[in-house]
Design a protein around this motif. Structure first.
Motif, PDB file in Angstrom:
ATOM      1  N   ALA A  39      19.344  34.184  28.174  1.00 26.55           N
ATOM      2  CA  ALA A  39      18.588  35.028  27.707  1.00 26.55           C
ATOM      3  C   ALA A  39      19.347  36.320  27.212  1.00 26.55           C
ATOM      4  O   ALA A  39      20.179  36.495  27.681  1.00 26.55           O
ATOM      5  CB  ALA A  39      17.238  35.674  28.473  1.00 26.55           C
ATOM      6  N   LEU A  40      19.334  36.522  26.286  1.00 28.17           N
ATOM      7  CA  LEU A  40      19.809  37.806  25.817  1.00 28.17           C
ATOM      8  C   LEU A  40      18.988  38.647  25.199  1.00 28.17           C
ATOM      9  O   LEU A  40      18.308  38.630  25.529  1.00 28.17           O
ATOM     10  CB  LEU A  40      20.523  37.349  23.901  1.00 28.17           C
ATOM     11  CG  LEU A  40      21.046  35.981  23.450  1.00 28.17           C
ATOM     12  CD1 LEU A  40      21.071  36.063  22.329  1.00 28.17           C
ATOM     13  CD2 LEU A  40      22.150  36.118  24.606  1.00 28.17           C
ATOM     14  N   VAL A  41      19.416  39.845  26.010  1.00 28.22           N
ATOM     15  CA  VAL A  41      18.928  41.075  25.706  1.00 28.22           C
ATOM     16  C   VAL A  41      19.889  42.566  25.082  1.00 28.22           C
ATOM     17  O   VAL A  41      21.303  41.862  25.639  1.00 28.22           O
ATOM     18  CB  VAL A  41      18.190  41.688  28.071  1.00 28.22           C
ATOM     19  CG1 VAL A  41      17.726  40.323  27.827  1.00 28.22           C
ATOM     20  CG2 VAL A  41      19.812  41.797  27.940  1.00 28.22           C
ATOM     21  N   GLY A  42      19.682  43.481  25.067  1.00 30.99           N
ATOM     22  CA  GLY A  42      20.141  44.477  24.676  1.00 30.99           C
ATOM     23  C   GLY A  42      19.539  45.229  23.809  1.00 30.99           C
ATOM     24  O   GLY A  42      18.786  44.488  23.022  1.00 30.99           O
ATOM     25  N   PRO A  43      20.607  46.643  23.160  1.00 26.23           N
ATOM     26  CA  PRO A  43      19.562  47.583  22.211  1.00 26.23           C
ATOM     27  C   PRO A  43      19.272  46.849  21.335  1.00 26.23           C
ATOM     28  O   PRO A  43      20.116  45.742  20.512  1.00 26.23           O
ATOM     29  CB  PRO A  43      20.633  48.941  22.123  1.00 26.23           C
ATOM     30  CG  PRO A  43      21.511  48.359  23.369  1.00 26.23           C
ATOM     31  CD  PRO A  43      21.265  47.503  23.920  1.00 26.23           C
ATOM     32  N   SER A  44      18.684  47.461  20.597  1.00 24.99           N
ATOM     33  CA  SER A  44      18.166  46.792  18.649  1.00 24.99           C
ATOM     34  C   SER A  44      19.463  47.075  18.096  1.00 24.99           C
ATOM     35  O   SER A  44      19.941  48.494  18.207  1.00 24.99           O
ATOM     36  CB  SER A  44      17.149  47.716  17.769  1.00 24.99           C
ATOM     37  OG  SER A  44      16.485  47.871  16.889  1.00 24.99           O
ATOM     38  N   GLY A  45      19.838  45.811  16.913  1.00 26.47           N
ATOM     39  CA  GLY A  45      21.445  46.516  16.714  1.00 26.47           C
ATOM     40  C   GLY A  45      22.818  45.348  17.305  1.00 26.47           C
ATOM     41  O   GLY A  45      23.219  45.982  16.380  1.00 26.47           O
ATOM     42  N   SER A  46      21.828  44.786  18.935  1.00 23.90           N
ATOM     43  CA  SER A  46      23.451  44.917  19.258  1.00 23.90           C
ATOM     44  C   SER A  46      24.005  43.332  18.937  1.00 23.90           C
ATOM     45  O   SER A  46      25.028  43.176  19.488  1.00 23.90           O
ATOM     46  CB  SER A  46      22.958  45.239  20.577  1.00 23.90           C
ATOM     47  OG  SER A  46      21.654  43.971  20.861  1.00 23.90           O
ATOM     48  N   GLY A  47      22.704  42.237  18.091  1.00 23.12           N
ATOM     49  CA  GLY A  47      23.741  41.160  17.703  1.00 23.12           C
ATOM     50  C   GLY A  47      22.770  40.111  18.027  1.00 23.12           C
ATOM     51  O   GLY A  47      23.606  38.593  17.890  1.00 23.12           O
ATOM     52  N   LYS A  48      21.252  40.158  19.424  1.00 26.12           N
ATOM     53  CA  LYS A  48      21.254  39.067  19.807  1.00 26.12           C
ATOM     54  C   LYS A  48      20.736  37.946  17.963  1.00 26.12           C
ATOM     55  O   LYS A  48      20.426  37.257  18.016  1.00 26.12           O
ATOM     56  CB  LYS A  48      19.321  39.929  20.134  1.00 26.12           C
ATOM     57  CG  LYS A  48      19.832  40.673  21.069  1.00 26.12           C
ATOM     58  CD  LYS A  48      18.711  41.297  21.737  1.00 26.12           C
ATOM     59  CE  LYS A  48      17.755  42.207  21.506  1.00 26.12           C
ATOM     60  NZ  LYS A  48      18.199  43.595  20.687  1.00 26.12           N
ATOM     61  N   SER A  49      19.989  38.835  17.940  1.00 30.23           N
ATOM     62  CA  SER A  49      19.024  37.813  16.867  1.00 30.23           C
ATOM     63  C   SER A  49      20.317  37.267  15.626  1.00 30.23           C
ATOM     64  O   SER A  49      20.282  36.302  15.373  1.00 30.23           O
ATOM     65  CB  SER A  49      17.988  38.586  15.603  1.00 30.23           C
ATOM     66  OG  SER A  49      16.763  39.165  16.212  1.00 30.23           O
TER      67      SER A  49
END
Ligand code: ATP
Ligand code: MG
Length: 231
Positions: A39-49
């Protein structure tokens, strides 16, 4: 030509920029063993997508490498075989202006009716489809019946179940769902991801708890990793 076995994924020292001004991923390394879920988590814009898009080779990376079962996806794998072995459930599913049947069958065009229905059941969308006046022949999409966000995502899950890919990339919708819909989607997702290598951009706590490993991204770097109980 890649003939993947387990679909194990490795990112090794991956650095990536969409344009020269800004580094989006900085020296990112992780592995997803065959059949496991990260699972990838982190703030919006952190690079997940972005991580999900790179696996599809939409963009060239600046340095490092990305491999599947040890094959460098840039050098050793065709775009076509990537499309064959990877199934994606995007953040916002856009349906074709076609019948609901077509939209599910798109996952595997040779599938027959009973396989389509089985996939729809697995995604918990069959009963909803049967409530439409034209059932599986109902036109959906912009010019047809408008489905809710949760329903569209379940159609995408049905399509992916039908495709039965080795690897699943799932970008969870951020939109709030009611508890009932959320539980139904969670069950469908669990069903879909069993024994498949999965990277999920996770917003729901239930997804995070179920993952084999969680990567916490911040400003394009992995700042923490571990299981839910350890973080
Ligand atoms: P969210 O939780 O909001 O979906 P995210 O973690 O998925 O965020 P990404 O979409 O990976 O974030 O974006 C990471 C960074 O890359 C952001 O700063 C974003 O503005 C930038 N970015 C994303 N797509 C592009 C693009 N096509 N061209 C240029 N910059 C982009
Ligand atoms: Mg995103």
């Amino acid at each position: 030509e890649l003939v993947p076995k387990g679909g194990g994924i490795e990112f090794k020292n991956v650095t990536f920029k969409y344009n020269p001004e800004k580094t989006i991923l900085n020296n990112v390394s992780f592995t997803v063993p065959p059949g496991k879920t990260v699972a990838l988590v982190g703030p919006s814009g952190s690079g997940k997508s972005t991580i999900i898009k790179l696996l599809f080779r939409f963009y060239d990376i600046e340095s490092g490498f990305i491999s599947i079962d040890g094959y460098d996806i840039k050098k050793d794998v065709t775009q076509r075989s990537l499309r064959e072995i990877i199934g994606v459930v995007p953040q916002d599913t856009v349906l074709f202006n076609q019948t609901i049947k077509y939209n599910i069958q798109y996952g595997r065009i040779t599938a027959n009716d009973s396989e389509i229905i089985e996939a729809a059941r697995g995604a918990d969308i069959h009963d909803r489809i049967m409530s439409f006046s034209q059932q599986y022949d109902t036109l959906v999409g912009e010019r047809g019946l408008r489905l809710s966000g949760g329903e569209k995502q379940r159609v995408a899950i049905a399509r992916t179940l039908l495709k039965a890919p080795t690897i699943i990339l799932l970008d969870e919708a951020t939109s709030a769902l009611d508890t009932h819909t959320e539980r139904n989607i969670q069950d469908s997702l669990n069903h879909m991801c069993v024994n498949r290598t999965t990277i999920v951009v996770a917003h729901r706590l239930s997804t995070i708890i179920n993952a084999d490993e969680i990567l916490v991204l911040k400003d394009g770097e992995i700042v923490e990793q571990g299981r839910h109980q350890d973080l």
